[in-house]
Each structure stands twice: as C-alpha cells, then as structure tokens.
Write a protein that holds these residues in place. Structure first.
Motif, short mmCIF file in Angstrom:
data_model
loop_
_atom_site.label_atom_id
_atom_site.label_comp_id
_atom_site.label_asym_id
_atom_site.label_seq_id
_atom_site.Cartn_x
_atom_site.Cartn_y
_atom_site.Cartn_z
N SER A 1 93.11 27.33 -11.12
CA SER A 1 93.79 27.09 -9.85
C SER A 1 94.78 25.93 -10.00
CB SER A 1 92.72 26.74 -8.81
OG SER A 1 93.20 26.91 -7.51
N ALA B 1 92.93 34.96 -0.87
CA ALA B 1 91.63 34.37 -1.21
C ALA B 1 91.16 33.48 -0.07
CB ALA B 1 91.75 33.57 -2.51
N ARG C 1 84.04 41.47 -13.21
CA ARG C 1 84.81 40.26 -13.49
C ARG C 1 84.65 39.88 -14.96
NH1 ARG C 1 85.43 34.50 -10.34
NH2 ARG C 1 86.55 33.47 -12.03
N TYR D 1 88.46 15.60 -6.97
CA TYR D 1 89.32 16.02 -8.09
C TYR D 1 90.39 14.98 -8.44
CZ TYR D 1 87.86 20.55 -6.06
OH TYR D 1 87.17 21.59 -5.51
N ASP E 1 89.94 38.42 -0.07
CA ASP E 1 88.79 38.17 -0.95
C ASP E 1 87.83 37.26 -0.20
OD1 ASP E 1 87.56 36.01 -2.47
OD2 ASP E 1 89.25 35.81 -3.81
N LEU F 1 98.29 30.22 -8.55
CA LEU F 1 99.60 29.56 -8.56
C LEU F 1 99.53 28.20 -7.86
CD1 LEU F 1 102.69 29.57 -9.03
CD2 LEU F 1 102.91 30.80 -6.86
N1 LLP Z 1 90.29 34.52 -6.85
C1 LLP Z 1 89.17 33.96 -7.32
C2 LLP Z 1 88.14 34.80 -7.94
C3 LLP Z 1 88.97 32.57 -7.23
O1 LLP Z 1 87.87 32.04 -7.73
C4 LLP Z 1 89.96 31.77 -6.62
C5 LLP Z 1 89.78 30.32 -6.49
C6 LLP Z 1 91.12 32.40 -6.12
C7 LLP Z 1 91.25 33.78 -6.26
C8 LLP Z 1 92.22 31.65 -5.42
O2 LLP Z 1 92.82 30.72 -6.22
P1 LLP Z 1 94.10 29.89 -5.71
O3 LLP Z 1 95.25 30.86 -5.58
O4 LLP Z 1 93.75 29.29 -4.40
O5 LLP Z 1 94.31 28.88 -6.76
N2 LLP Z 1 88.45 23.76 -4.42
C9 LLP Z 1 89.44 23.71 -5.48
C10 LLP Z 1 89.98 25.08 -5.81
C11 LLP Z 1 88.91 26.05 -6.21
C12 LLP Z 1 89.45 27.42 -6.51
C13 LLP Z 1 88.35 28.38 -6.69
N3 LLP Z 1 88.74 29.73 -6.89
C14 LLP Z 1 90.55 22.77 -5.07
O6 LLP Z 1 90.49 22.23 -3.95
O7 LLP Z 1 91.46 22.50 -5.84
#
Ligand code: LLP
Length: 430
Positions: A209, A64, A155, A333, A85, A248
C-alpha cells in the motif's frame, strides 16, 4: 501545499472544501471533524473506471472498503458502479445495510470465522477470496451443508512486496496472507474437485500500500500470468479473472509525487496484456482494488487548537482536540501529514511547530514539523489527506467520542456519521 479536489481559499481567507467554509463547518458540527469532498470521491471512482475502460477490454474496479466504509460511502461506490472489497462480517453488514448488491461484493480476510463465511454464503457475495487451505476445506463443507454455491478466487503471494518508495522480490514470501505457489496448486485441485459448489474463477494478489512505483505492479502482473499458465499446464484450468489488488500511493506531503490513477491502470493493463501474450494465455478479466487512492486526498480533519506550550530552545507544542484516536497513522507508521490554519488560510507560515494530540501518550504527535502561521488558541487546524485509514482505524482511546463525518458538495454539507456522545461510550457496558 497543493490543495486537492474542490479545496481552495475563499475571500474570507478561510479554507473551503466542497464549496463550504471550514470555519462554518466546524461551528456547525464541532471538532474534531472528518470532512469528505464528495465530488473528489466520485471523480476518483470515475477516473478508475474510465482508465480501465480505455486501457483494457474487460475489467472491474473494486473499492477496498477498509480505507473508509460507512453506509454513505457504500452507496456512493454503488452509484458509481464499482464493486467493493469487504474484509469482515462488519464490513459486509455495513455494505448490505447500505443496499449494496451482494453479487458485487468481494469477501477477503486471512482468518474468516465460520460465521463470517456463513454470512458471506447466505448473502450471496460475488466472490470469496480464499486465503488458505483450511479455509478452502471449510468452505467446501459449508457450501454443501447450506446447499449454496459460491464463486471464489485464491489469494496468491506473488513474491513481490512493495512500500512507498521501495520494493523487494522474495522467493519465499513470509506473509500471513495468501498461498505460496506450491500450496496454491494443491488448492486449485481441491477447488476444482469441489465443483459445482465451489466455482474457481481466478486469482488475486495484493503487493502493498502507498506505493509510488509502477514497476512492482507490472512485475506482479507478469508473475501472476506465469502462474496462471502453470496452473493451466498442470491442471487444465484456465483462469478467467485476475485481481491485482490495490496499493497506489497518494500525496500526503507536497514533495510526494505518486503516479496518476490513469498511468497506474494503464501500466497494469499493458503488463497483463504483454504477459498474457508471452504465455499465450487468453486475456483474463482484470480487477483492481484501490482504497487509499479513492478516498485519501478527498478527506481532511478539522481540529480546534487548544493549549500552546513553549519549551524554550526545543520546540513549541500546539495541542489540538483530537489525535491518535482519530488518526493512528503517525503513531503507528510514522506517517507524515501537512496542515494549515483553516481560519488563517492565506497567511504565510512563520513557525515550525509540533502538532500534538490530546491522548495520554507521549507518542500522540500528529505532525512533527508543521509549518504554519502564528497559532493561537481556538484557531482551526486542517490536516490534509486523512480520508483513508483514519476514520476506519479510529478508536475511543481515553474514552474520547469518535468525531462526526460530513460529506460536502456544491456548498452543501450532510452528516454521514454523527458524532459519538458520552452515552455511546457506555452503551455497551453491562
Ligand atoms: N486489497 C487488499 C487485499 C488489501 O489488503 C488492501 C489494503 C487493498 C486492496 C487496498 O489497498 P490501498 O489501495 O488502500 O493501498 N492501514 C494502512 C494500510 C493497510 C492496507 C491494507 N490492505 C495504512 O494506514 O497505511
């Protein structure tokens, strides 16, 4: 603090990462400085791929890009054989400029513009992840107009929402992302009717997340398989691919104990297998979209300590030369981080201080209660686990130039993003 990846304390009593002394890195490249452990980035990519290979018949890991995306990262992800992604024209552009194969790109977003959809079609991305009915209608039209076919996912909101230590299941999910179940059925019909321009490959979901529990992912897998089986019953369409998203969690503080990459992947794989069996559904290709868990712990930020201010009986502020402009997460956050003085890495912590940024904003506090050795002006502060959602969310607030990013590996460092100069700050001003 448990040091991640290649980090350790060297015989100069300095923090070292990728075989490079952080004091030398700061001298060479200046501060604030994002430093990424290339070996750990690669290791995390491989752990994901191997875990999937070992626990499931057919699948793919999609990095991502929103967690951290620059050309060097896109090249690394491609070298490691992962898909990616992207969620905007800008991320798509970055990936393509790095030579990332477009067929391995997955284009997300809840409000893609016409020009972004057109860019995605013309570059031939692997999948467009469609988020709404109007988007699907527009895509059907654009594919005809440009005479370009595209493959897509829809989605879905699985009705499970998860955060670090908690999750909820809701029937009607209030989210700006994705289709509810009933709208989704209509979208499936429209997508099928728009063949051959639109080729529906399967479904996507993403439940949140920085998640530490595995149960919500297992539940999501079950819900999605059940939905796929409903779709088959109502439309005859048998989805061949299922993308469970990312989410994760990683270790920010020493008490954080996220599941390993392997148990995350194995749990999802077994939940998908069990649900497929239950629904008597052919095993779909399984996709996962990790961001944070690939880059988060691989990154640190180095800051120079400046003014130290004592408020007797209240607290000691230790101010550094960056802050919310290079790491918005504490302010946005209430995210917690740990740090150490990189030039005094083996000294025992003796004081609890507040690490403040330099932005004109009282809320610009990087760490509320940092336990560090006696800090002095010009010490080097290393904040851990800043590899995800820090550089990618950085700003020029107060017209601060954004820091450089360096990759380190085997004692070598290379600049992958140069430090912004004052001229860059006015480069767009007319
Ligand atoms: N796929 C989609 C459709 C997503 O929206 C996201 C994250 C991911 C994958 C990747 O997720 P991860 O593995 O990184 O948790 N700015 C926030 C996090 C926003 C996440 C948004 N979407 C932070 O700093 O905590």
């Amino acid at each position: 603090m448990k040091l991640a990846g290649t980090m350790n304390i060297n015989n100069r009593q300095h923090l070292e990462i990728g075989g490079c002394d952080t004091v030398d890195l700061a001298r060479k490249y200046g501060t604030p400085l994002y430093v990424m452990d290339e070996e750990l980035l690669r290791e995390n990519c491989r752990r994901y791929s191997n875990a999937l290979k070992n626990s499931y018949s057919l699948g793919k890991i999609i990095y991502a890009g929103k967690a951290f995306l620059v050309r060097a990262m896109a090249s690394l992800v491609n070298e490691e054989g992962l898909g990616m992604d992207v969620v905007s024209g800008g991320e798509l552009y970055t990936a393509l400029k790095a030579g990332f194969p477009s067929e391995n790109l997955y284009f997300h977003g809840n409000n893609k513009s016409t020009s972004e959809l057109t860019e995605a079609l013309q570059s031939g991305v692997g999948r467009i992840v469609v988020d709404s009915l109007p988007e699907l209608q527009e895509l059907a039209q654009l594919t005809k107009e440009y005479n370009r076919k595209t493959s897509l996912f829809l989605r879905i909101k699985p009705g499970i929402e998860a955060h670090t230590h908690d999750y909820i299941q809701t029937g009607q999910d209030d989210s700006k992302f994705g289709f509810g179940f009933s709208d989704a059925m209509e979208a499936v019909r429209l997508a099928l009717a728009s063949a051959p321009y639109l080729e529906l490959k399967g479904f996507h979901c993403h439940i949140g997340s920085q998640i530490f529990q595995l149960e919500p992912f297992r539940l999501a897998a079950g819900v999605m398989l059940k939905f796929m089986s409903d779709v088959r019953a109502k439309t005859g369409f048998v989805a061949a691919e299922l993308d469970i998203g990312g989410g994760l969690g990683i270790r920010y503080e020493k008490d954080d104990n996220p599941p390993s990459i392997e148990s995350f992947v194995e749990n999802i794989a077994s939940a998908v297998r069990e649900a497929a069996e239950r629904e008597n559904f052919p095993l779909p290709e399984l996709l996962l979209e990790p961001g944070r868990s690939i880059t988060g712990e691989a990154g640190i930020t180095l800051y120079r300590v400046g003014i130290i201010k004592d408020i007797p009986g209240v607290r000691r502020y230790v101010a550094v030369d960056g802050g919310m402009m290079d790491n918005i997460r504490p302010a946005l956050y209430q995210a917690s981080y740990e740090a150490l003085l990189a030039n005094k890495a083996s000294q025992e912590p003796v004081e609890k201080v507040t690490i403040a940024g330099k932005a004109c904003e009282s809320g610009d506090i990087l760490i509320e209660n940092a336990l560090i050795p006696q800090a002095e002006k010009d010490d080097l502060l290393a904040v851990f686990s800043t590899g995800a959602y820090c550089y990618s969310m950085a700003s020029n607030y107060n017209r601060n130039p954004r820091p450089a990013v360096v990759f380190v590996k085997n004692g070598e460092s290379r600049i992958v993003v140069r430090r912004e100069k004052y001229e860059d700050l006015i480069a767009l001003d007319e």
